[in-house]
Design a protein around this motif. Structure first.
Motif, PDB file in Angstrom:
ATOM      1  N   GLY A 131      76.704  15.319  95.698  1.00  0.00           N
ATOM      2  CA  GLY A 131      77.028  15.066  94.296  1.00  0.00           C
ATOM      3  C   GLY A 131      78.509  15.194  94.011  1.00  0.00           C
ATOM      4  O   GLY A 131      79.094  14.378  93.288  1.00  0.00           O
ATOM      5  N   LEU A 132      79.144  16.196  94.596  1.00  0.00           N
ATOM      6  CA  LEU A 132      80.591  16.367  94.422  1.00  0.00           C
ATOM      7  C   LEU A 132      81.359  15.204  95.031  1.00  0.00           C
ATOM      8  O   LEU A 132      82.332  14.714  94.454  1.00  0.00           O
ATOM      9  N   LEU A 133      80.938  14.749  96.201  1.00  0.00           N
ATOM     10  CA  LEU A 133      81.605  13.617  96.840  1.00  0.00           C
ATOM     11  C   LEU A 133      81.435  12.334  96.028  1.00  0.00           C
ATOM     12  O   LEU A 133      82.378  11.548  95.897  1.00  0.00           O
ATOM     13  N   VAL A 152      85.770   9.031  90.404  1.00  0.00           N
ATOM     14  CA  VAL A 152      87.097   9.239  89.809  1.00  0.00           C
ATOM     15  C   VAL A 152      88.138   8.444  90.590  1.00  0.00           C
ATOM     16  O   VAL A 152      88.977   7.747  90.014  1.00  0.00           O
ATOM     17  N   LEU A 153      88.061   8.512  91.909  1.00  0.00           N
ATOM     18  CA  LEU A 153      89.007   7.794  92.767  1.00  0.00           C
ATOM     19  C   LEU A 153      88.899   6.282  92.581  1.00  0.00           C
ATOM     20  O   LEU A 153      89.900   5.567  92.534  1.00  0.00           O
ATOM     21  N   ILE A 155      79.968   6.976  80.917  1.00  0.00           N
ATOM     22  CA  ILE A 155      79.111   7.356  79.796  1.00  0.00           C
ATOM     23  C   ILE A 155      78.866   8.861  79.836  1.00  0.00           C
ATOM     24  O   ILE A 155      78.955   9.551  78.814  1.00  0.00           O
ATOM     25  N   THR A 156      78.599   9.390  81.015  1.00  0.00           N
ATOM     26  CA  THR A 156      78.334  10.821  81.172  1.00  0.00           C
ATOM     27  C   THR A 156      79.589  11.646  80.944  1.00  0.00           C
ATOM     28  O   THR A 156      79.548  12.667  80.264  1.00  0.00           O
ATOM     29  N   ALA A 157      80.704  11.217  81.514  1.00  0.00           N
ATOM     30  CA  ALA A 157      81.948  11.984  81.396  1.00  0.00           C
ATOM     31  C   ALA A 157      82.371  12.151  79.949  1.00  0.00           C
ATOM     32  O   ALA A 157      82.907  13.196  79.568  1.00  0.00           O
TER      33      ALA A 157
END
Length: 142
Positions: free
Chosen positions: A91-93, A99-100, A37-39
């Motif tokens: 947050g990056l992880l 995505v993974l 939803i965010t992406a």
């Protein structure tokens, strides 16, 4: 009601998440995957129709606003603050993991398991296992 036990507060939150997920699926036929939803709202995602962007934005604003209101009302337990670089790395992880894993905890854990998706079962077992291992490792390291 602002003296609810933290477990009851968590249960109420889980119930509301389940209700919101069901409502979005029943009303719009959409799965509540917050990362998706965010992406779709990020710049450069021009394939998302304007009407589709409206419900996504409303949903995210409702999550943030609802969380803020419930925090003011129920006074949840205060947790220790963490350094900003550590939060940014975390947050990056998490973003990399979504995505993974082609989705996040809400998409796989809440909606996917409810639809009896094998892929979501594997994804949920993986991220829960990684979470358990992380907590165990950080406690072991002190």
């Amino acid at each position: 009601m602002n003296t609810l036990h933290p477990y009851l507060q968590s249960s109420l939150g889980g119930l509301l998440i389940g209700l919101a997920s069901w409502w979005l699926l029943a009303a719009l036929g959409r799965v509540t995957g917050i990362s998706g939803i965010t992406a779709a709202l990020l710049p450069g995602r021009s394939t998302t129709p304007t009407g589709d962007r409206a419900w996504r934005l409303a949903y995210l604003l409702g999550l943030i606003g609802g969380g803020a209101l419930f925090t003011l009302w129920l006074h949840p337990p205060v947790t220790a603050l963490r350094p900003l670089p550590l939060l940014a790395l975390a947050g990056l992880l998490v973003g990399f993991g979504t995505v993974l894993g082609s989705g996040c905890t809400s998409g796989h854990g809440v909606c996917g398991l409810g639809r009896r998706s094998l892929r979501s079962l594997v994804a949920t077992a993986t991220f829960m296992g990684a979470g358990f291992a992380t907590v165990g490792l950080t406690r072991w390291l002190g």
